[in-house]
Scaffold this motif. Structure first.
Motif, PDB file in Angstrom:
ATOM      1  N   UNK A   1       0.853  -1.178   0.000  1.00 42.18           N
ATOM      2  CA  UNK A   1       0.000   0.000   0.000  1.00 42.18           C
ATOM      3  C   UNK A   1       0.893   1.234   0.000  1.00 42.18           C
ATOM      4  N   UNK A   2       0.410   2.315  -0.609  1.00 45.39           N
ATOM      5  CA  UNK A   2       1.258   3.468  -0.882  1.00 45.39           C
ATOM      6  C   UNK A   2       1.367   4.412   0.318  1.00 45.39           C
ATOM      7  N   UNK A   3       1.916   3.925   1.449  1.00 46.05           N
ATOM      8  CA  UNK A   3       2.393   4.818   2.504  1.00 46.05           C
ATOM      9  C   UNK A   3       3.662   4.226   3.093  1.00 46.05           C
ATOM     10  N   UNK A   4       4.799   4.468   2.413  1.00 49.02           N
ATOM     11  CA  UNK A   4       6.037   3.775   2.753  1.00 49.02           C
ATOM     12  C   UNK A   4       6.869   4.397   3.866  1.00 49.02           C
ATOM     13  N   UNK A   5       6.539   5.598   4.372  1.00 43.69           N
ATOM     14  CA  UNK A   5       7.355   6.216   5.416  1.00 43.69           C
ATOM     15  C   UNK A   5       6.479   6.740   6.550  1.00 43.69           C
ATOM     16  N   UNK A   6       7.063   6.774   7.771  1.00 42.99           N
ATOM     17  CA  UNK A   6       6.351   7.332   8.923  1.00 42.99           C
ATOM     18  C   UNK A   6       5.986   8.793   8.690  1.00 42.99           C
ATOM     19  N   UNK A   7       6.867   9.527   8.039  1.00 41.32           N
ATOM     20  CA  UNK A   7       6.686  10.964   7.900  1.00 41.32           C
ATOM     21  C   UNK A   7       5.446  11.331   7.094  1.00 41.32           C
ATOM     22  N   UNK A   8       4.938  10.410   6.293  1.00 44.42           N
ATOM     23  CA  UNK A   8       3.737  10.681   5.499  1.00 44.42           C
ATOM     24  C   UNK A   8       2.449  10.553   6.310  1.00 44.42           C
ATOM     25  N   UNK A   9       2.503   9.928   7.479  1.00 40.90           N
ATOM     26  CA  UNK A   9       1.304   9.503   8.182  1.00 40.90           C
ATOM     27  C   UNK A   9       0.891  10.518   9.244  1.00 40.90           C
ATOM     28  N   UNK A  10      -0.311  11.020   9.125  1.00 40.74           N
ATOM     29  CA  UNK A  10      -0.760  12.080  10.018  1.00 40.74           C
ATOM     30  C   UNK A  10      -0.922  11.579  11.456  1.00 40.74           C
ATOM     31  N   UNK A  11      -1.366  10.346  11.651  1.00 41.29           N
ATOM     32  CA  UNK A  11      -1.518   9.823  13.015  1.00 41.29           C
ATOM     33  C   UNK A  11      -0.168   9.719  13.707  1.00 41.29           C
ATOM     34  N   UNK A  12       0.850   9.312  12.977  1.00 37.55           N
ATOM     35  CA  UNK A  12       2.204   9.228  13.540  1.00 37.55           C
ATOM     36  C   UNK A  12       2.775  10.619  13.782  1.00 37.55           C
ATOM     37  N   UNK A  13       2.622  11.510  12.826  1.00 40.59           N
ATOM     38  CA  UNK A  13       3.192  12.852  12.945  1.00 40.59           C
ATOM     39  C   UNK A  13       2.591  13.643  14.095  1.00 40.59           C
ATOM     40  N   UNK A  14       1.313  13.441  14.357  1.00 42.94           N
ATOM     41  CA  UNK A  14       0.658  14.205  15.422  1.00 42.94           C
ATOM     42  C   UNK A  14       0.737  13.523  16.782  1.00 42.94           C
ATOM     43  N   UNK A  15       0.848  12.193  16.802  1.00 41.54           N
ATOM     44  CA  UNK A  15       0.664  11.466  18.061  1.00 41.54           C
ATOM     45  C   UNK A  15       1.733  10.424  18.357  1.00 41.54           C
TER      46      UNK A  15
END
Length: 471
Positions: free
Chosen positions: A394-408
């Protein structure tokens, strides 16, 4: 290269030309890939085109009419790396010995290529490299296909389905032992044709019947002798991609005996039980969230309205923003999601979405609804927070792209994630689903699903990939 594509194959026992069936079948799988498509016959000279199956169809038809064959395989492509060049389109011809097409991800591509050439690959294309590795194994095993495919799969790490066409008028189809990706068998009665497809929705377009799923760790052979099966499963637990059920698959499909439509509808009902919210209307994000919004409306008693519409007359309006490989392409598509002002003006709105990955669409939707007069905008999501990269295609290969990770971060509780993501997308409230509810809605146990993008547990891929970056 990581790909979440669509596979289709046909073998007519009545010698009917199957090129029209394969073309229509690929059109039925267009939601799985919109960058390129291709068809191969036993001549080993695949025909490929960029774009949608329906793009420049008059020109394509001139070529397809010359490809008459009672056996063929096809592919629609969605890549997340490797570019959109026609040279990356499938099926591939492997030294004229066979044609191969692939849906999924091979995580250990360097290892496979090293066994083949002793070197790391210069150009990342897992289907081509796997095909060449399979040819090498076939040569050392007297072209015993069942044995060679099983030996190949012993080397592969990842989530994958393949279809292969041989010059001897045989089709082979196989699925990894975890069953990450869907693959099924159908029968077209009128033309007496065996069918293989990534999803059963393609059978419906042809008036064909779904026979059954290809089991995890199963090889299917179709030839003049009919259909044969060979299992190489070792009893591993399944790890069906949960994202297939909530977003990627067509709602009319049945995957591993589970109706995608009914799963989404039930997930909406469960969100209504989980979050007791007041609102005037429920609005689905088109198109995959419609069944969930209907279920939420049925359970909560809040009427569902079409407050957001895709402009299907625009070139990109009917395409899917998530599977476009570039940020700018996603924005172009999101711009063609238009509000219905009369449905939301002066109202408290609950938006139902299948998932929030990067937050790009969510921010745009909240802004659009507020500009159209909505008093408040709350978002409920059928999928749990996506906090980790997907290593299975699935096309989300990095943590930096993910809003849940970036915010929390990686370990926050759901209430904290709800609040921080809600603030980030400017919504009045955001409410995610839980893993337990997701599994119950799909009708499977949590340990039958791959949830690595939520919990970071990559062990289902038989390898510790938590610190690896995608190719």
């Amino acid at each position: 290269m990581k790909e979440k594509c669509g596979l289709f194959a046909a073998f007519s026992t009545s010698k009917t030309d199957v090129i029209p069936l394969v073309t229509i079948g690929l059109r039925g799988l267009q939601h799985r890939g919109q960058e390129a498509w291709g068809i191969a016959t036993p001549t080993m000279n695949p025909f490929k085109q960029n774009g949608l199956v329906t793009d420049n169809l008059d020109q394509s038809a001139l070529v397809l009419q010359q490809m008459k064959s009672n056996i063929a395989i096809g592919h629609v492509r969605y890549s997340t790396a490797g570019g959109t060049s026609l040279s990356n389109a499938q099926p591939f011809s492997i030294n004229k010995k066979f044609c191969i097409a692939h849906n999924g991800t091979v995580c250990d591509l360097n290892s496979v290529n090293t066994k083949l050439t002793g070197k790391k690959p210069r150009r990342i294309n897992d289907t081509s490299i796997v095909g060449k590795r399979l040819l090498s194994i076939l040569k050392t095993n007297n072209f015993d296909w069942f044995k060679s495919i099983e030996l190949l799969c012993d080397e592969l790490v990842g989530a994958y389905c393949f279809v292969i066409l041989t010059p001897d008028n045989e089709i082979y189809a196989f699925r990894d032992t975890r069953g990450f990706r869907p693959l099924c068998i159908g029968w077209h009665k009128k033309s007496k044709t065996y069918l293989i497809s990534s999803e059963s929705c393609a059978f419906s377009m042809l008036g064909a019947e779904l026979t059954r799923d290809v089991n995890p760790g199963e090889i299917i052979k179709i030839s003049n002798k009919g259909l044969e099966s060979h299992s190489f499963s070792r009893g591993e637990r399944t790890a069906h991609c949960s994202f297939e059920y909530i977003y990627f698959a067509h709602p009319s499909s049945v995957i591993d005996q589970t109706s995608v439509y009914e799963s989404r509808r039930k997930l909406g009902q469960m969100l209504a039980e989980m979050y007791d919210l007041n609102a005037d209307v429920v609005v689905p994000v088109p198109d995959s969230a419609r069944p969930a919004a209907l279920g939420f409306s049925e359970k909560s008693g809040i009427p569902m309205v079409e407050g957001l519409m895709k402009d299907r007359y625009a070139k990109r309006g009917s395409q899917r923003s998530f599977i476009q490989p570039k940020y700018k392409e996603r924005l172009k598509i999101n711009r063609w999601i238009m509000p219905v002002k009369s449905a939301v003006d002066g109202k408290d709105v609950i938006v139902i979405d299948d998932s929030i990955v990067r937050g790009i669409s969510s921010k745009a939707i909240v802004k659009t609804l507020r500009n159209s007069g909505a008093k408040s905008v709350k978002i409920l999501v059928t999928y749990p927070p996506i906090r980790h990269p997907c290593r299975a295609g699935i096309d989300f290969p990095t943590h930096e792209e993910l809003i849940a990770y970036n915010t929390s971060g990686k370990n926050s509780d759901i209430d904290t994630i709800n609040k921080k993501v809600g603030k980030s997308v400017n919504a009045d409230f955001v409410g995610y689903n839980t893993v337990e509810n997701l599994a119950a809605g799909i009708g499977k146990k949590p340990n039958q699903l791959c949830m690595a993008c939520h919990d970071g547990e990559y062990g289902v891929l038989n390898r510790n990939l938590s610190n690896e970056t995608s190719e």
